[in-house]
Design a protein around this motif. Structure first.
Motif, PDB file in Angstrom:
ATOM      1  N   VAL A   1       0.866  -1.174   0.000  1.00  0.00           N
ATOM      2  CA  VAL A   1       0.000   0.000   0.000  1.00  0.00           C
ATOM      3  C   VAL A   1       0.901   1.222   0.000  1.00  0.00           C
ATOM      4  O   VAL A   1       1.954   1.232   0.652  1.00  0.00           O
ATOM      5  CB  VAL A   1      -0.965   0.005   1.214  1.00  0.00           C
ATOM      6  CG1 VAL A   1      -0.199   0.015   2.534  1.00  0.00           C
ATOM      7  CG2 VAL A   1      -1.932   1.165   1.142  1.00  0.00           C
ATOM      8  N   ALA A   2       0.533   2.245  -0.746  1.00  0.00           N
ATOM      9  CA  ALA A   2       1.326   3.468  -0.810  1.00  0.00           C
ATOM     10  C   ALA A   2       0.940   4.387   0.340  1.00  0.00           C
ATOM     11  O   ALA A   2      -0.242   4.706   0.517  1.00  0.00           O
ATOM     12  CB  ALA A   2       1.101   4.176  -2.148  1.00  0.00           C
ATOM     13  N   LEU A   3       1.924   4.789   1.119  1.00  0.00           N
ATOM     14  CA  LEU A   3       1.693   5.653   2.270  1.00  0.00           C
ATOM     15  C   LEU A   3       2.739   6.762   2.310  1.00  0.00           C
ATOM     16  O   LEU A   3       3.898   6.547   1.945  1.00  0.00           O
ATOM     17  CB  LEU A   3       1.764   4.857   3.575  1.00  0.00           C
ATOM     18  CG  LEU A   3       0.741   3.723   3.765  1.00  0.00           C
ATOM     19  CD1 LEU A   3       1.059   2.945   5.036  1.00  0.00           C
ATOM     20  CD2 LEU A   3      -0.683   4.279   3.809  1.00  0.00           C
ATOM     21  N   CYS A   4       2.325   7.939   2.769  1.00  0.00           N
ATOM     22  CA  CYS A   4       3.301   8.998   2.983  1.00  0.00           C
ATOM     23  C   CYS A   4       4.190   8.597   4.154  1.00  0.00           C
ATOM     24  O   CYS A   4       3.875   7.675   4.915  1.00  0.00           O
ATOM     25  CB  CYS A   4       2.610  10.334   3.240  1.00  0.00           C
ATOM     26  SG  CYS A   4       1.681  10.414   4.780  1.00  0.00           S
ATOM     27  N   ALA A   5       5.311   9.295   4.316  1.00  0.00           N
ATOM     28  CA  ALA A   5       6.263   8.923   5.356  1.00  0.00           C
ATOM     29  C   ALA A   5       5.618   8.925   6.743  1.00  0.00           C
ATOM     30  O   ALA A   5       5.889   8.048   7.570  1.00  0.00           O
ATOM     31  CB  ALA A   5       7.462   9.870   5.322  1.00  0.00           C
ATOM     32  N   LEU A   6       4.738   9.901   7.012  1.00  0.00           N
ATOM     33  CA  LEU A   6       4.075   9.983   8.314  1.00  0.00           C
ATOM     34  C   LEU A   6       3.174   8.773   8.560  1.00  0.00           C
ATOM     35  O   LEU A   6       3.251   8.115   9.598  1.00  0.00           O
ATOM     36  CB  LEU A   6       3.253  11.266   8.403  1.00  0.00           C
ATOM     37  CG  LEU A   6       2.365  11.416   9.645  1.00  0.00           C
ATOM     38  CD1 LEU A   6       3.215  11.479  10.903  1.00  0.00           C
ATOM     39  CD2 LEU A   6       1.466  12.644   9.512  1.00  0.00           C
ATOM     40  N   HIS A   7       2.321   8.466   7.585  1.00  0.00           N
ATOM     41  CA  HIS A   7       1.360   7.386   7.792  1.00  0.00           C
ATOM     42  C   HIS A   7       2.006   6.006   7.670  1.00  0.00           C
ATOM     43  O   HIS A   7       1.498   5.038   8.234  1.00  0.00           O
ATOM     44  CB  HIS A   7       0.178   7.558   6.841  1.00  0.00           C
ATOM     45  CG  HIS A   7      -0.634   8.771   7.174  1.00  0.00           C
ATOM     46  ND1 HIS A   7      -1.029   9.693   6.225  1.00  0.00           N
ATOM     47  CD2 HIS A   7      -1.081   9.238   8.366  1.00  0.00           C
ATOM     48  CE1 HIS A   7      -1.714  10.663   6.825  1.00  0.00           C
ATOM     49  NE2 HIS A   7      -1.746  10.405   8.119  1.00  0.00           N
TER      50      HIS A   7
END
Length: 325
Positions: free
Chosen positions: A246-252
């Motif tokens: 799943v693609a997630l930003c660094a925070l999430h």
């Protein structure tokens, strides 16, 4: 005809490649040869010195149709003490780096100094990620996609000092399998390390493409997106299939790995009240409301249903991670 890049553009190509390799970098010498320091968690720091020119056919009709080269202009290749020194070419048409054994070219300052590579090696790197070949003089030459630059640098001595019978496996990266319990089948160490980097890069490329480089939990892009494994990569039955990513930003991504958030079987985004309570007790829950408000109710899903997160993987992941609502 492929574009011929000037030094600042070549430096940008190198920096983008290192970033795509997952390394942090600092350019301390922006003129040729480029001086760059690399750092990555869990890996030894590496100081690079990079000689690089455009890789083109050149030479007119007298040059063999399948022979490409770099021509040394401006500076003479040489080793830098205490630094990993690379001799590279950039082929803009194939979008790959070519690489030579610096030891066979250092101090080369003839009337038209150059280094050659066959086009089939460049094409092999474009198609398979990495390719190696041997020139008539015994020199081992290589070509590879940008995301493998850092791993090439870490293995440059083993590659150019190796034997073709041992290195031929690098021409078959997409075909290399994984043995039982996740260990790599017996092969030269250099092939195993580059194979791992290839798998990581290939997984990341497919997952980010599936999600249009947007965070599935908040929708941002900003080139802050990472490919996260649903079933953790350390689990023996984890896979690099797109449906396990799943693609997630660094925070999430960090929040997902630390059980602050999770993805439910209906693709809902959940915050762990248990984890939030722990943070409150530690006086570390500042910003939790803003964090919660930035989350979507459900994750964004890929356009292709085959790339949807596997519900079975989600269930297994929540068990392995010890998810508590």
């Amino acid at each position: 005809m492929a574009a011929v890049l000037r030094a600042p553009a070549l430096l940008e190509v190198v920096c983008n490649a290192l970033s795509d390799s997952g390394w942090n970098y600092f350019v301390h010498s922006p003129g040729k040869p480029f001086g760059i320091s690399l750092e990555r968690s869990g890996r030894e720091r590496n100081n690079l010195r990079i000689f690089i020119w455009n890789c083109t056919h050149g030479g007119g009709a007298a040059r063999a149709l399948n022979e490409y080269r770099i021509q040394f202009t401006g500076v003479v290749p040489r080793f830098y003490l205490g630094e990993t020194t690379l001799l590279l070419g950039w082929h803009a048409g194939y979008g790959v780096f070519a690489a030579w054994n610096l030891g066979m070219h250092q101090g080369q300052d003839s009337g038209s100094p150059s280094a050659q590579i066959r086009e089939d090696i460049l094409r092999g790197a474009y198609e398979n990620g990495f390719a190696v070949g041997e020139r008539a003089n015994g020199e081992i030459v290589a070509a590879f996609r940008p995301e493998l630059l850092a791993e090439y640098a870490a293995n440059v001595v083993a590659i150019h000092g190796g034997r073709m019978e041992d290195l031929n496996v690098l021409n078959e990266l997409p075909l290399l399998g994984v043995a039982e319990k996740g260990d790599y089948a017996p092969r030269p160490r250099v092939a195993s390390t580059i194979f791992r980097a290839y798998r990581e890069a290939d997984f990341s490329r497919r997952v980010l493409a599936a999600y249009s480089s947007r965070c599935a939990m908040c929708g941002i892009q900003l080139k802050l997106i990472e490919a996260a494994h649903i079933v953790p990569v350390a689990a023996p039955f984890s896979t690099d299939m797109t449906c396990n990513g799943v693609a997630l930003c660094a925070l999430h991504h960090k929040a997902y790995d630390t059980n602050l958030v999770s993805i439910a079987e209906d693709y809902g985004v959940q915050i762990s009240e248990t984890r939030v309570a722990e943070l409150r007790r530690a006086n570390l829950a500042g910003g939790i409301n803003s964090f919660a408000n930035g989350l979507q109710q459900f994750i964004s899903l890929p356009a292709d249903r085959r790339d949807y997160p596997s519900v079975d993987n989600i269930t297994i992941s929540r068990q392995i991670r010890g998810w508590q609502r």
